[in-house]
Design an enzyme around this catalytic site. Structure first.
Site, PDB file in Angstrom:
ATOM      1  CG  HIS A 289       2.448 104.293 -62.284  1.00 28.46           C
ATOM      2  ND1 HIS A 289       2.527 105.573 -62.809  1.00 28.46           N
ATOM      3  CD2 HIS A 289       1.168 103.876 -62.521  1.00 28.46           C
ATOM      4  CE1 HIS A 289       1.362 105.917 -63.334  1.00 28.46           C
ATOM      5  NE2 HIS A 289       0.524 104.906 -63.176  1.00 28.46           N
ATOM      6  CG  PHE A 290       5.560  99.107 -65.121  1.00 23.04           C
ATOM      7  CD1 PHE A 290       5.497  98.964 -66.497  1.00 23.04           C
ATOM      8  CD2 PHE A 290       6.725  99.639 -64.561  1.00 23.04           C
ATOM      9  CE1 PHE A 290       6.560  99.345 -67.311  1.00 23.04           C
ATOM     10  CE2 PHE A 290       7.792 100.020 -65.363  1.00 23.04           C
ATOM     11  CZ  PHE A 290       7.705  99.882 -66.744  1.00 23.04           C
TER      12      PHE A 290
END
Length: 454
Positions: A289-290
């Site tokens: 995830h970012f």
């Protein structure tokens, strides 16, 4: 050799992680699928933002927006009077009138030089903010982030301090292994396939046609999704999760780097930055995830001086210029691109692959709508486990991940917020930085001339 662990509280980024029963609060929602886990997304109707892969000449070219370090609504942080300055809200730029008022009284606000109007709102930028605000109205966040206290600290870098007591949690501390960047995916722990559908803002997928928003589209079995972070740091705090049900480990490669860069590019908003933390660098969820949010001020790292790498390293790969920060508490690399987002993704993704293989924790900050990237190898968790971090730094409870390293100091205690100075922030971040000799070794690993050109 024994494994190294530290004990800390896992970040609460999804409603599914909370202990209290939240089902009653979803009763007002019209969607029957509100409490459906993302793992069962296939066939459900969701908004889709489709970003184009179609460019003339096939080069993935893009127009660079003005740097936020040049167009800020905050006063000059080195204003000579030692006073602290409040940060403006991000939505103060929603109209041409607002932009004009930003530059109307420089004698009072001591603004940086004007460089022209801000870019027009993009479709994705508008949709993200509108859907995020809708989630706020539904009470999906653990606290009202707009009520948090934020200030710019006096000094030439303008470190930003925020008091965010809401991010503290009563969940039981958990042990996290900090000596391995690459760890196997463990489905028994929280991952984003367990998040609720009500937390999904929209899908983010590529298309061979023009970029566009599709208000309702059937999801396939593993779409890339944008979710809210239920413990936000700032307005618009979201999570980009590539191919969510593929359950990818928290590892970046050129393909996923390209998606993150395109996410920043499609927002086309200089106040919207995208960040990444590897395991060992304060990611606590081993599911790729970012993170991203809006901050209407320059990050201190964006004001740092840069210089080219020395002669033993590549200073340019294709259309990507590679340099390093100087006179900043954390040694870091700066990647800048003029034309090709694909070249930037290749250079960034390969550097991450090399650090993952060498077991080097690292953090990323993507700014200037994807045209500039900060990449920091770090060793704070290593020093923390070894007991070499000063006690006064440890007592703050700050976990220096990408946004903290960039200069946004998110503090959990009022006393730390009231006494925080640029000198204190500098001392804290110095504990993150690799020593010069180790940093140069990483530079050689990632950008040495012996490496095959991209």
């Amino acid at each position: 050799m024994n494994a190294t662990y530290i004990t800390r509280v896992e970040s609460v980024v999804s409603l599914q992680q909370l202990d209290e029963d939240i089902k009653q609060s979803s009763a007002a929602m019209s969607q029957e699928t509100a409490m459906t886990p993302v793992s069962k997304v296939e066939g459900l109707k969701l908004p889709l933002y489709a970003y184009t892969t179609k460019f003339s000449g096939g080069g993935n070219n893009f127009k660079r927006v003005p740097s936020v370090a040049s167009i800020s609504c905050v006063p000059d942080v080195d204003n000579g009077n030692g006073s602290e300055s409040s940060i403006g809200v991000v939505d103060c730029y929603n109209s041409e009138e607002d932009v004009n008022s930003l530059h109307s009284s420089p004698s009072e606000q001591q603004l940086v030089p004007e460089v022209g109007p801000l870019p027009q709102d993009s479709v994705m930028d508008t949709v993200l903010m509108a859907l995020w605000e809708d989630c706020a109205e539904q009470g999906l966040f653990r606290y009202d982030v707009t009520s948090t206290s934020t200030k710019v600290l006096p000094g030439n870098f303008g470190f930003v301090a925020q008091l965010n007591e809401g991010r503290a949690t009563q969940k039981r501390p958990t042990e996290f292994r900090v000596d391995q960047v690459v760890q196997p995916f463990d489905n028994s722990k929280f991952n984003f396939s367990k998040a609720y559908m009500r937390e999904v803002l929209f899908m983010f997928e590529s298309t061979s046609t023009d970029s566009k928003l599709i208000e309702s589209s059937s999801a396939h079995d593993s779409p890339s999704v944008v979710l809210i972070n239920v413990s936000p740091i700032e307005f618009g705090h979201v999570l980009l999760v590539p191919r969510v049900n593929d359950c990818i480990q928290q590892l970046v490669d050129p393909d996923t780097a390209h998606m993150a860069l395109r996410f920043a590019m499609e927002a086309a908003n200089p106040f919207f930055r995208v960040g990444y933390n590897s395991l060992g660098a304060y990611a606590t969820i081993n599911h790729l995830h970012f993170q991203a949010y809006y901050l209407a001020a320059p990050f201190p790292c964006e004001r740092a001086t840069t210089r080219p790498l020395d002669g033993s390293m590549k200073r340019k790969r294709g259309g990507v210029r590679i340099s390093r920060t100087v006179n900043y508490p954390v040694n870091g690399f700066v990647l800048e691109v003029k034309d090709s987002m694909l070249e930037m993704a290749q250079v960034l993704g390969q550097a991450c692959l090399n650090m993952q293989a060498a077991n080097i924790p690292h953090n990323i900050l993507i700014c200037d709508s994807g045209s500039r990237v900060f990449l920091w190898p770090q060793c704070y968790a290593e020093r923390q486990a070894a007991g070499t971090v000063p006690e006064d730094v440890l007592e703050t409870g700050v976990n220096p991940a990408c946004f903290e390293i960039a200069g946004h100091m998110v503090l959990k205690r009022k006393e730390d917020y009231e006494t925080m100075t640029q000198e204190h922030a500098w001392k804290m971040l110095e504990q993150v930085s690799l020593p010069e000799d180790r940093f140069l070794q990483v530079a050689q690993l990632c950008f040495g001339k012996k490496m095959v050109d991209c």
